[in-house]
Design an enzyme around this catalytic site. Sequence first.
Site, PDB file in Angstrom:
ATOM      1  N   GLU A 197      40.076  69.630  42.253  1.00 55.21           N
ATOM      2  CA  GLU A 197      39.680  68.223  42.300  1.00 55.21           C
ATOM      3  C   GLU A 197      40.887  67.304  42.251  1.00 55.21           C
ATOM      4  O   GLU A 197      40.883  66.232  42.845  1.00 55.21           O
ATOM      5  CB  GLU A 197      38.728  67.892  41.150  1.00 55.21           C
ATOM      6  CG  GLU A 197      37.279  68.196  41.418  1.00 55.21           C
ATOM      7  CD  GLU A 197      36.672  67.284  42.482  1.00 55.21           C
ATOM      8  OE1 GLU A 197      35.933  66.350  42.129  1.00 55.21           O
ATOM      9  OE2 GLU A 197      36.930  67.512  43.682  1.00 55.21           O
ATOM     10  N   ASP A 234      38.647  55.853  49.789  1.00 55.02           N
ATOM     11  CA  ASP A 234      38.701  56.687  50.992  1.00 55.02           C
ATOM     12  C   ASP A 234      37.846  56.198  52.161  1.00 55.02           C
ATOM     13  O   ASP A 234      38.355  55.848  53.236  1.00 55.02           O
ATOM     14  CB  ASP A 234      38.350  58.134  50.644  1.00 55.02           C
ATOM     15  CG  ASP A 234      37.086  58.260  49.797  1.00 55.02           C
ATOM     16  OD1 ASP A 234      36.441  57.231  49.517  1.00 55.02           O
ATOM     17  OD2 ASP A 234      36.743  59.384  49.411  1.00 55.02           O
ATOM     18  N   GLU A 293      25.833  56.337  47.027  1.00 56.82           N
ATOM     19  CA  GLU A 293      25.359  57.693  47.313  1.00 56.82           C
ATOM     20  C   GLU A 293      24.030  57.682  48.050  1.00 56.82           C
ATOM     21  O   GLU A 293      23.804  58.479  48.967  1.00 56.82           O
ATOM     22  CB  GLU A 293      25.235  58.502  46.015  1.00 56.82           C
ATOM     23  CG  GLU A 293      26.538  58.728  45.258  1.00 56.82           C
ATOM     24  CD  GLU A 293      27.484  59.673  45.972  1.00 56.82           C
ATOM     25  OE1 GLU A 293      27.100  60.248  47.016  1.00 56.82           O
ATOM     26  OE2 GLU A 293      28.624  59.846  45.494  1.00 56.82           O
ATOM     27  N   GLU A 313      35.741  67.989  52.767  1.00 52.40           N
ATOM     28  CA  GLU A 313      36.694  67.124  53.464  1.00 52.40           C
ATOM     29  C   GLU A 313      37.795  67.919  54.174  1.00 52.40           C
ATOM     30  O   GLU A 313      38.225  67.543  55.276  1.00 52.40           O
ATOM     31  CB  GLU A 313      37.319  66.125  52.484  1.00 52.40           C
ATOM     32  CG  GLU A 313      36.410  64.997  52.077  1.00 52.40           C
ATOM     33  CD  GLU A 313      35.373  65.401  51.044  1.00 52.40           C
ATOM     34  OE1 GLU A 313      34.409  64.646  50.839  1.00 52.40           O
ATOM     35  OE2 GLU A 313      35.528  66.496  50.436  1.00 52.40           O
TER      36      GLU A 313
END
Length: 932
Positions: free
Chosen positions: A387, A293, A146, A405
């Site tokens: 989610e 991803d 992150e 996204e």
Amino acid sequence: MSGAASGEGGSGDPAARWGRWKLLALGLLSASSVLAAAPGAGAMSREEKRRLGNQVLEMFDHAYSNYMEHAYPADELMPLTCRGRVRGQEPSRGDVDDALGKFSLTLIDTLDTLVVLNKTKEFEDAVKNVIKDVNLDNDIVVSVFETNIRVLGGLLGGHSVAIMLKEKGEYMQWYSGELLHMAKQLGYKLLPAFNTTSGLPYPRVNLKFGLRSPEARTGTETDTCTACAGTLILEFAALSRFTGTSIFEEYARKALDFLWEKRQRNSNLVGVTINIHTGDWVRKDSGVGAGIDSYYEYLLKAYVLLGDDRFLERFNTHYDAIMRYISQPPLLLDVHIHKPMLNARTWMDSLLAFFPGLQVLKGDIRPAIETHEMLYQVIKKHNFLPEAFTTDFRVHWAQHPLRPEFAESTYFLYKATGDPYYLEVGKTLIENLNKYARVPCGFAAMKDVRTGSHEDRMDSFFLAEMFKYLYLLFADKEDMVFDIEDYIFTTEAHLLPLWLSTTNQTMSKKNTTTEYTELDDSNFEWTCPNTQILFPNDPMYAQSIREPLKNVVDKSCPRGVARVEESFGSGPKPPLRARDFMASNPEHLEILKKMGVSLIHLKDGRVQLVQHAIQAASSLDAEDGLRFMQEMIELSSQQQKEQQLPPRAVQIVSHPFFGRVVLTAGPAQFGMDLSKHNVGTRGFVATSKPYSGCSEITNPEAVKEKIALMQRGQCMFAEKARNIQKAGAIGGIVIDDNEGSSSDTAPLFQMAGDGKNTDDIKIPMLFLFNKEGNIILDAIREYESVEVLLSDKAKDRDLEMENMDQKSSENDSHKQRPEETSASQDLRLVSQEPEGEESSDVTHLDSLSPVDADSDSISISNQEFCITEIHEANVQETESTELDNQPQEQSQTETDSSSNVNWDNKVQPMESILADWNEDIEAFEMMEKDEL
């Protein structure tokens, strides 16, 4: 375009390929303008686009100004309470808080968004605030992943646009690379995380003390996610290219190299979680969503930014595996890396919504349109993308933290197709955000998309990405102060200039990958797509792909079969997949006929499938038929390695059942292994409160020393187990919340852990489908005290069990479990020689038994396959692959109808069940074997 992009070069010239990529992958030439102007395309007026663009600006101002007013210099805004979120001052949210480092996260993450939205004055003020106020030397443990994508990426993105504005001569004339200096400082603080023999970074690092020292409070972890280790190359390479310090790019490359070497070599897939020391896969499920991803994203984008062929080769290899195993248009379902023909779960997480956008960059438009449309239908049903949602589009996890996204993929699809439909999609996103998420102090995440309840959070990525993509969707080129196509987006939508491809190149571009000596041309040719092929003079191209999917959510198959055939109407049907094929399904047989596959019934009872390309309805159908036969061969080969997973048993042993009711149960990948305990676990059942088991049990006195009943959903199975174990339960049963589900019709279900160490869970956990679970619940309502036995298989039920005390556990004898009745199909693949002769070299394979690697079951038909070596036939335009369907055989053990309680349809009333038992009591007493 820079000189590197416009220079001459063949396919082996990275600079030349980078230039073509800029034109084709990012700009997609003029295809969008051609289609947007096409007659009948329903183009949105310039005024409406401008209105929506201005609305995005107003929404951004609302979010950004409230952060600056109520939260800054805190990391994030809490929009419901109008205050900043400071780590340590608010209740811990677990791993989510690892993104917070007391470094004004939202401001840094938003820097280049301000420039994209033409707020250059605000950007200049923000940069001054970052330079003046942000401290990167805090004694705090943060996520390496992150911090890299949000903070390091934010600083580099800010630096990129700052030097661009300075070069233009109006703004930032005072700027001297301060953001880059901070980025380099942060880069050095992240480097201790790479102190492993594998080169994979630790998942966390202390900004002040690094790792391992007592002050660091981190450095003992053993696992990290694939995306966590594989999403560093863009930021680290950019930092090296900007500063001339090569160490950052070297470390990121080493991590990527290690992940590539550890891929599963047969499937070319990677798992979700890996041991950073040994390289062993901890979670062996594979998909394109959470945990993996951006690893795939960065392989492709690293090739674009750095021009290194190795990244493209690896991406193409992985992409081929994704489309072969994971893609089941319009769905993207996780599979096992060692058993890629078996789905690992029946739900999808929202992070996979980025993948259609990546497919656009790859040039594979059709599946991008299909998956995006499916996601849009889910959004129209729930207002936001949950989610996680199941394959029949029910909510699995109800939260929605305002993820960007889907907006990202919408933007890229509009760039690729120019279809105004995607402008309408963007308009829907804007309307839903304002209607459901907007609050007086910003925008609040959705706690539950079904109820519309809010959560007191506004993540930094909402400002970094959502408004950037929405504004770009509606902006014309003249609305921008710079050319967006001169930059590549990181996974956090930060901007890195493409000219870094030719700056401070510290790494050799020579291909040294051992398995490859040259590019795979079949994959590479689509990397820079030919727009005339992608958009063959048909302004309705994208619409023709979307049309069959417009009702996919409302008319979905409850078992989540990827091809929801009944929803396709008269539109083009996606090809039938071998994994979905059932020889008894008339619709499947009709599809086979269209693909040129003939069905022949032989005298000996076998069924042969033979494909003749010239008999197919079209060349595309013939191609689908060939692919189907090849998949069938691969599926059969894969099944040879599979072993039947035995189910577990929940046996009701209290009066008046005395062990006569045996319910088929799914095991867990954690807790007590019942197969190693002959006695099993016996106890009375009690319903936990809350029934979900997802928080501290409020009735511990009721579940203590008992087997707790819980409902599936709302949290991970391991969390349920820990909560009831803490309350004193000796075991747990999770009952499916999917109304009507039954072990009679659904595949075996195995509960997985939560990706963490589950050694602390000691009690046994079993899963019951809804129908079987209701049998226990009905028994509780009628008899109050119900005692069950959890075991690997049913224990002997005889007169001794009826006469013994209910709490006795002496009877632990059990007989060998009989072979299960098989209702599977026996299919055989044979080769057809030109004269029609059959091969005799036949290998028999066991029937499939799907195993779940996550928290949900999978859908796959029980089929037995036989396969022979396939030879090419010397018959022009004929694919001579055959499929034999053997007649069903009875199992070696005949099943007495009275011995096996069969819950085929509706659950019988308890009185009726007891009456049947009384009539057949003698037959029960004489039985020698139990069958699940």
